[in-house]
Write an enzyme that holds these catalytic residues in place. Structure first.
Site, PDB file in Angstrom:
ATOM      1  N   ARG A  42      -3.254  -0.143   5.358  1.00  0.00           N
ATOM      2  CA  ARG A  42      -1.565   0.747   5.682  1.00  0.00           C
ATOM      3  C   ARG A  42      -1.341  -0.771   6.257  1.00  0.00           C
ATOM      4  NH1 ARG A  42      -0.468   6.123   8.602  1.00  0.00           N
ATOM      5  NH2 ARG A  42      -1.278   4.843  10.743  1.00  0.00           N
ATOM      6  N   ASP A  64     -12.062   4.215  11.837  1.00  0.00           N
ATOM      7  CA  ASP A  64     -12.739   3.617  13.100  1.00  0.00           C
ATOM      8  C   ASP A  64     -14.042   4.642  14.064  1.00  0.00           C
ATOM      9  OD1 ASP A  64     -11.037   1.587  13.029  1.00  0.00           O
ATOM     10  OD2 ASP A  64      -9.347   2.215  14.501  1.00  0.00           O
ATOM     11  N   THR A 102       4.877  -1.380   7.822  1.00  0.00           N
ATOM     12  CA  THR A 102       6.219  -0.607   7.155  1.00  0.00           C
ATOM     13  C   THR A 102       5.290   0.804   6.923  1.00  0.00           C
ATOM     14  OG1 THR A 102       4.170  -1.693   4.960  1.00  0.00           O
ATOM     15  CG2 THR A 102       6.499  -2.943   6.040  1.00  0.00           C
ATOM     16  N   ASP A 138      -8.605   7.638  14.369  1.00  0.00           N
ATOM     17  CA  ASP A 138      -8.389   6.988  13.040  1.00  0.00           C
ATOM     18  C   ASP A 138      -9.712   7.358  12.642  1.00  0.00           C
ATOM     19  OD1 ASP A 138      -9.472   4.685  11.365  1.00  0.00           O
ATOM     20  OD2 ASP A 138      -7.737   3.502  12.227  1.00  0.00           O
TER      21      ASP A 138
END
Length: 210
Positions: free
Chosen positions: A105, A204, A109, A201
């Site tokens: 990602r 992560d 944006t 996340d």
């Protein structure tokens, strides 16, 4: 419940998800919980597989016994976090074919950028289960399903750990024929496109990176 969305409310799923959400949960424990919860979610996403029968011999007598029908299903991991779900599902369905869609990602944006695509052949004849722990904005998931359909897939299901309402809506708009199975529909996305309350996340936390 929405017709295209199944939330798995099994007590073991919900308990393990709570442990995964906790900020103190270590990488090793998070990884193990993800493997365990993915097997429970896989039970739901494979609930209506096509069946046939085969003639077998039990120690007592011959019988016509139920077996899976058709080509072996395809599991598609949306890299990199999808691999955590993939491992658990593969333990349940070890004969499945495996493919990978590499998307990241763009943090400005929030749009997906493709960097890898390798999937099994004859997707049009297989049930295809795409796995990614988080359905957040839905942009990466929609892009991955776009690629799978371009590769011939017709019967696709999406398996995730957490979903945001925005991601579910985005998927329904782009791919209304793709049912979603998840452990939780969370509250919303924050300004950075992360699921809230969420669990941070997933990649992560699974791989111990920041």
């Amino acid at each position: 419940m929405l017709d295209h969305l199944t939330i798995v409310k099994h007590p073991l799923v919900q308990h393990k998800l709570t442990l995964m959400r906790e900020v103190e949960t270590s990488t090793a424990v998070f990884r193990q919980l993800l493997r365990e919860i993915s097997q429970l979610l896989a039970y739901e996403v494979t609930r209506e597989l096509d069946m046939t029968t085969k003639r077998i011999e039990t120690p007592m007598q011959p019988m016509d016994a139920p077996v899976l029908d058709g080509k072996k299903l395809a599991l598609i991991s949306i890299l990199r976090a999808g691999n955590g779900l993939l491992d658990g599902v593969l333990e349940l369905i070890p004969s499945a074919r495996v493919g990978f869609v590499g998307l990241y990602r763009d943090e400005q944006t929030l749009q997906p950028v493709q960097y890898y695509f390798k999937v099994p052949d004859a997707l049009e004849d297989r049930l295809v289960i795409a796995v990614d722990p988080m359905l957040a904005t839905g942009n990466s998931s929609v892009a991955a399903i776009d690629l799978l359909k371009q590769a011939g897939a017709k019967n696709i299901r999406f398996l995730c750990l957490l979903a945001a309402p925005e991601g579910v809506a985005r998927m329904k708009e782009a791919h209304p024929d793709v049912p979603i199975v998840t452990a939780s529909l969370d509250e919303k996305l924050n300004e950075h496109g992360y699921i809230v309350p969420g669990l941070g996340d997933a990649g992560d936390r699974m791989f111990g990176t920041k």
